[in-house]
Design an enzyme around this catalytic site. Structure first.
Site, PDB file in Angstrom:
ATOM      1  N   CYS A  81       0.834  -1.200   0.000  1.00 55.64           N
ATOM      2  CA  CYS A  81       0.000   0.000   0.000  1.00 55.64           C
ATOM      3  C   CYS A  81       0.876   1.261   0.000  1.00 55.64           C
ATOM      4  O   CYS A  81       1.570   1.518  -0.976  1.00 55.64           O
ATOM      5  CB  CYS A  81      -0.990  -0.036   1.157  1.00 55.64           C
ATOM      6  SG  CYS A  81      -2.362   1.140   0.972  1.00 55.64           S
ATOM      7  N   HIS A 195      -3.886  -4.707  -0.137  1.00 53.68           N
ATOM      8  CA  HIS A 195      -3.436  -5.282   1.131  1.00 53.68           C
ATOM      9  C   HIS A 195      -3.511  -6.806   1.047  1.00 53.68           C
ATOM     10  O   HIS A 195      -4.592  -7.375   1.234  1.00 53.68           O
ATOM     11  CB  HIS A 195      -4.309  -4.783   2.286  1.00 53.68           C
ATOM     12  CG  HIS A 195      -4.082  -3.358   2.648  1.00 53.68           C
ATOM     13  ND1 HIS A 195      -3.097  -2.948   3.518  1.00 53.68           N
ATOM     14  CD2 HIS A 195      -4.709  -2.228   2.232  1.00 53.68           C
ATOM     15  CE1 HIS A 195      -3.124  -1.635   3.648  1.00 53.68           C
ATOM     16  NE2 HIS A 195      -4.093  -1.172   2.871  1.00 53.68           N
ATOM     17  N   GLU A 197      -2.569  -8.890   3.185  1.00 55.39           N
ATOM     18  CA  GLU A 197      -2.929  -9.421   4.510  1.00 55.39           C
ATOM     19  C   GLU A 197      -4.429  -9.314   4.779  1.00 55.39           C
ATOM     20  O   GLU A 197      -4.926  -9.893   5.751  1.00 55.39           O
ATOM     21  CB  GLU A 197      -2.138  -8.688   5.602  1.00 55.39           C
ATOM     22  CG  GLU A 197      -2.624  -7.299   5.940  1.00 55.39           C
ATOM     23  CD  GLU A 197      -2.195  -6.211   4.972  1.00 55.39           C
ATOM     24  OE1 GLU A 197      -2.472  -5.023   5.243  1.00 55.39           O
ATOM     25  OE2 GLU A 197      -1.571  -6.542   3.942  1.00 55.39           O
TER      26      GLU A 197
END
EC number: 4.3.2.10
Length: 213
Positions: A81, A195, A197
């Site tokens: 990001c 992202h 994650e």
């Protein structure tokens, strides 16, 4: 045991990134000093928020030169990001800001309208698909190997990275017809605008493949 070091510079979603890597039972280290960065086996630069704040956070901790030296060693590096955006040369977010210049290019605002001039929401938030770029290298032997074309991942951002050389764009996404760099790549370094994650199974697979580099 394979290890990954995640840079802590006071800005970013550190905990969720740590947990995503720990899912694969690798050793996660928090890089809190220049020495931690230089000693890393693999290095991750997460981040959310403004470009200037991120660069200031790195500068205040004397992290900028160690990051550049780490990359020069040829070890795997991943920006997530804001971390991806800071990999580029410059940003015009709140003035002209200088980045890490790991990949030449600029960070610019996402246009407020689609190509037909219809306004759309900024920031760009939500799940969007990954598309292979025409100029980008093949996904094999990269963090996108075994990722299906048009797999969806999670984005939250108002600015987009524009590498000077189009071949550095490994994957794009499209926001109402506007092409946005989703994954950038140069030699041993990668950046994900989304992202991983927070991107479910696809994101975890990308993280796993980064650990296999």
């Amino acid at each position: 045991m394979t290890t990954v070091s995640i840079i802590d510079y006071g800005i970013g979603n550190l905990l969720s990134v740590v947990r995503a890597f720990e899912y694969f039972q690798v050793k996660v280290r928090i890089a809190e000093t220049p020495e931690d960065i230089l000693a890393a086996e693999r290095l991750v630069l997460p981040g959310v928020g403004a470009f200037a704040d991120g660069m200031k956070g790195l500068a205040d901790l004397s992290f900028i030169e160690p990051i550049k030296r780490f990359v020069q060693q040829g070890k795997p590096f991943l920006g997530i990001c804001l971390g991806m955006q800071m990999m580029l040369s410059h940003s015009n977010e709140f003035g002209n800001q200088t980045g890490l210049d790991l990949i030449q290019g600029n960070v610019i605002p996402i246009p407020p309208c689609d190509p037909q001039g219809v306004p759309h929401k900024i920031p760009h938030i939500g799940w969007n698909k990954l598309f292979a770029t025409e100029q980008g290298s093949a996904w094999e032997q990269t963090i996108l190997k075994n990722i299906e074309k048009e797999a969806a991942v999670y984005f939250v951002h108002s600015y987009m990275a524009v590498p000077q050389c189009p071949s550095k764009r490994l994957a794009d996404t499209f926001y109402n017809g506007q092409a946005i760099s989703a994954v950038i790549h140069h030699e041993n370094i990668y950046g994900c605008q989304f992202h991983p994650e927070k991107s479910g199974v696809i994101g975890l697979r990308i993280i796993e493949q980064f650990m296999e580099l």
